[in-house]
Design a protein around this motif. Structure first.
Motif, PDB file in Angstrom:
ATOM      1  N   ARG A 683       0.830  -1.211   0.000  1.00  0.00           N
ATOM      2  CA  ARG A 683       0.000   0.000   0.000  1.00  0.00           C
ATOM      3  C   ARG A 683       0.861   1.256   0.000  1.00  0.00           C
ATOM      4  NH1 ARG A 683      -1.448   3.507   3.716  1.00  0.00           N
ATOM      5  NH2 ARG A 683      -0.490   2.298   5.391  1.00  0.00           N
ATOM      6  N   GLU A 707      -4.033  -3.073  -5.499  1.00  0.00           N
ATOM      7  CA  GLU A 707      -4.713  -3.020  -4.215  1.00  0.00           C
ATOM      8  C   GLU A 707      -6.040  -2.275  -4.334  1.00  0.00           C
ATOM      9  OE1 GLU A 707      -3.688  -4.139  -0.657  1.00  0.00           O
ATOM     10  OE2 GLU A 707      -3.267  -5.520  -2.291  1.00  0.00           O
ATOM     11  N   GLU A 708      -6.007  -1.107  -4.967  1.00  0.00           N
ATOM     12  CA  GLU A 708      -7.220  -0.302  -5.101  1.00  0.00           C
ATOM     13  C   GLU A 708      -8.205  -0.937  -6.087  1.00  0.00           C
ATOM     14  OE1 GLU A 708      -5.992   3.559  -6.231  1.00  0.00           O
ATOM     15  OE2 GLU A 708      -4.928   3.996  -4.364  1.00  0.00           O
TER      16      GLU A 708
END
Length: 748
Positions: A683, A707-708
């Protein structure tokens, strides 16, 4: 598209080297060279309404212009509102200022010219001004704006593209517009059922929105990349990555590999000698690897587990199966110290067993190097342990059946590919090991001691005519746990085994954050525990003061100076220094003394980051912890807590911390689970740094964030499975659209 048409769509020759720096090699590449932001040039702002800090379009008449030379050469033009006749000295004016200009600018901005300019409004010495604004002539009495009226404000937002020196925005926009006229390049290759099920727009519509959004499009979703057009781009990119990695895996599965069957006699003896039993996750990981090694296709398995989870013993047991089947094993580590740790550990475990271990690193004396090479070539070396020297061209193996790569993310794709190519060519005869393999009979499976073992089977000469390449199996290990999103994307071509449980008896590690102002307290504490029989690591980021980077404003505590200080401050305590510049025998002697508790405090650089195993060491001090990455901090902390004594890790940090450093230290302080730490590291830093050189040459991501955009990662994985059986889908063309020139090393 015909070849003649294609020839007309290349980039202008003069711009090709400059565009190449942007990763743009052909005009069609510009379709995926997407804007990073947008400027709203759709509304004209009156001069008397301007506010500093805004980027706006202004129309007016040049009232005055001149070239001045103080304080430096510049061209200045004064613009008044179109309705003013110039007689009102109090009417607002806007100054246009150019420090780099050509005669064309002075001609265009001569007195009386009507102009439209776009730029950022600033507070100047004599009022509001724009520095280097974009301008063009304006017909102030022109009809209302429309798409065909060049003098009117544009009806679309103006894209701003990533650029490099010598590539102006105007040139990029012109060439993008040219590329968008070629319909073939914007064809939607995906079945409509897939995109509609995900509520994604058609491909061409997505490109139109991103390259030429109308002034009705909301700017924030475009610039934050949450717009549906961006989601379509990200999905296609992720899908191309999935397909490319699956293709790589499929190519590897078509190669031949030795079928490594064995009776398990030596592995049974090793298990009996180990002072511990394998955990359930270790047994599962070993079973998965052995299952792959028995197949005729090369295994490419990633064995991941937290620091101290016991990956090495799993690799050792897999290596013994290969040796028992009559094949050789190459065991590679990124540093000489780590390789030596593996060599010493395996030498201890395999003592008295009929296994020939060979040590091979670049620092070996010439005579020993030649002997090691000869042992590999003749097949006398059953397990060869070393560093990158293992994949040098001059190293050859008689029958390389298994490659074990520790800390695999530290090796580039090219390096691992070179080691895989150390396989051999053979006639298409059966590939099972000739010796102790299944069905060999005559060998008892209940031996009580190594002395009852028959000799290991000797490698047979490989065939000559009709040769077929035999690729070794590959087992890669990583103590940096891989977050789920990475496993589904960048590592989608690998089979993954996870050891998610630490061996019993391990004590928790207490982590403390301490300001460098309290270093004296730490010194006294370490001195006290060392006198009581404890051992400590004290890690510094540098070896000598001269290694400081020029821009660093913090005086880093170098290892040599700290060593001298601690020697003076800790009488009757043995303090030693260890760093990567030492000769191999020096490092080996120091580590041997530290392991034997003849050294109580070891001042070291990050050379001890991985692989070092000293159960009695229960204290870890890390200088300038804010300078280390999360993975490094977690690895260093993992050097303690390996015995039955409760351990402590002290992170010394400087007074001023960046926000990123604060985030890292907070994560390492609050967590000991490597998977959580790895996810947070992803992140904070993104996949590029976390992966290291592992994916060099493999499909990378330009727009998607794993991740997003985890929902799109999952959707892309599912879509890739569906498209496997779709004969109408042009897989090669789709992948080529995204990752041309990037998959040369997919086989690794």
């Amino acid at each position: 598209m015909t070849n003649e048409q294609d020839q007309q769509t290349y980039l202008p020759p003069a711009l090709r080297p400059k565009f190449a720096k942007l990763g743009v090699h052909h005009l069609r590449d510009l379709l995926l060279h997407l804007p990073m932001r947008y400027e709203d040039q759709t509304q004209v702002r009156a001069i008397n309404e301007l506010v500093a800090g805004e980027s706006v379009v202004v129309e007016g008449v040049v009232e005055h212009s001149e070239t001045t030379f103080r304080p430096r050469k510049q061209f200045v033009a004064l613009v008044r509102a179109a309705g003013e006749d110039g007689s009102n000295n109090f009417a607002p004016r806007l100054t246009l200022r150019y420090f780099n200009f050509y005669p064309s600018i002075t001609q265009a901005l001569k007195v009386g010219a009507s102009v439209r300019v776009f730029g950022e409004v600033r507070d100047g010495r004599y009022g509001l001004e724009m520095v280097h604004p974009v301008f063009k002539k304006a017909e102030l009495e022109a009809p209302p704006a429309d798409a065909n009226n060049s003098s009117a404000t544009t009806a679309r937002l103006t894209p701003v593209y990533p650029a490099s020196a010598g590539v102006p925005q105007a040139a990029i926009r012109t060439l993008v517009a040219k590329a968008r006229k070629v319909a073939d390049w914007q064809a939607d290759m995906l079945p409509r059922a897939i995109t509609e099920s995900l509520s994604l727009p058609p491909w061409r519509a997505a490109l139109d929105v991103l390259h030429a959004p109308s002034n009705s499009e909301p700017v924030i979703p475009l610039e934050t990349r949450t717009h549906s057009a961006w989601r379509r781009i990200k999905f296609d990119e992720l899908l191309a990555q999935q397909l490319a990695l699956r293709d790589a895996k499929s190519l590897r599965s078509e190669e031949a590999a030795p079928m490594l069957h064995s009776t398990g006699l030596i592995t049974t003896l090793l298990r009996q000698r180990l002072p511990f039993k394998l955990t359930a996750p270790q047994e599962r990981a070993l079973s998965e690897a052995l299952h792959d090694m028995q197949r005729a296709a090369p295994m490419t398995r990633l064995l991941q587990g937290d620091v101290g989870s016991g990956k090495t013993v799993v690799a050792a047991l897999a290596a013994l199966v290969a040796v028992e089947a009559g094949w050789q094993v190459a065991f590679m580590a990124p540093t000489e110290l780590l390789a030596e740790q593996h060599f010493n550990k395996l030498s201890h475990w395999l003592a008295e067993l009929p296994i020939k271990l060979t040590w091979l690193t670049g620092s070996l004396p010439a005579a020993e190097m030649r002997a090691a090479h000869a042992a590999c070539k003749r097949g006398e070396a059953n397990i060869v342990i070393g560093t990158h020297a293992l994949f040098q061209k001059k190293v050859s193996f008689a029958r390389l059946g298994l490659v074990v790569v520790d800390e695999q993310h530290r090796f580039g794709v090219e390096q691992r590919l070179q080691l895989r190519q150390r396989g051999q060519r053979s006639t298409p005869s059966p590939l099972a090991g000739e010796g102790w393999g299944e069905g060999d009979g005559g060998v008892s499976s209940s031996l009580d001691s190594p002395s009852q073992l028959p000799p290991l089977p000797q490698p047979l000469p490989l065939g000559g005519g009709g040769e077929k390449f035999i690729a070794p199996h590959t087992l890669m290990m990583s103590a940096t746990p891989i977050p789920r999103s990475l496993a589904m994307s960048y590592y989608a071509d690998l089979d993954v085994s996870v050891i998610d449980e630490l061996p019993g008896g391990r004590q928790p590690i207490a982590t403390k954050l301490v300001s460098e102002a309290r270093r004296g307290e730490i010194v006294r504490r370490i001195y006290e525990v060392a006198q009581q029989g404890a051992q400590a690591y004290w890690v510094c980021p540098l070896i000598e003061e001269s290694e400081k980077l020029a821009e660093q404003d913090v005086q880093l505590q170098d290892a040599t100076a700290l060593h001298a200080d601690l020697v003076a401050l800790m009488p009757n305590v043995k303090v030693e220094l260890l760093h990567g510049r030492m000769k191999a025998d020096e490092k080996a002697a120091i580590m041997k003394d530290f392991t034997a508790n003849r050294i109580q405090v070891l001042v070291a650089t990050t050379v001890i980051e991985v692989g070092v195993d000293v159960p009695n060491a229960s204290w870890m001090v890390i200088e300038h912890a804010e300078r280390f990455g999360l993975a490094q901090l977690h690895q260093l902390r993992g050097r303690v807590g390996r015995g039955s004594v409760a351990s402590t890790c002290i992170l010394i940090f400087a007074g001023k911390l960046s926000e990123t450093a604060k985030q890292r230290l907070k994560v390492i302080y609050e967590n000991t689970d490597g998977f959580i730490i790895a996810r947070e590291d992803l992140r904070i830093r993104g996949p590029g740094e976390l992966l290291g050189p592992r994916q060099s040459g493999l499909p990378s991501l330009r727009y998607a964030n794993i991740e997003e955009d985890i929902d799109l990662v999952e959707a892309a994985r599912d879509a890739a499975t569906k498209l496997e059986s779709d004969a109408t889908f042009n897989r090669m063309a789709f992948v080529d659209r995204w990752i041309k020139h990037r998959a040369e090393f997919a086989k690794a």
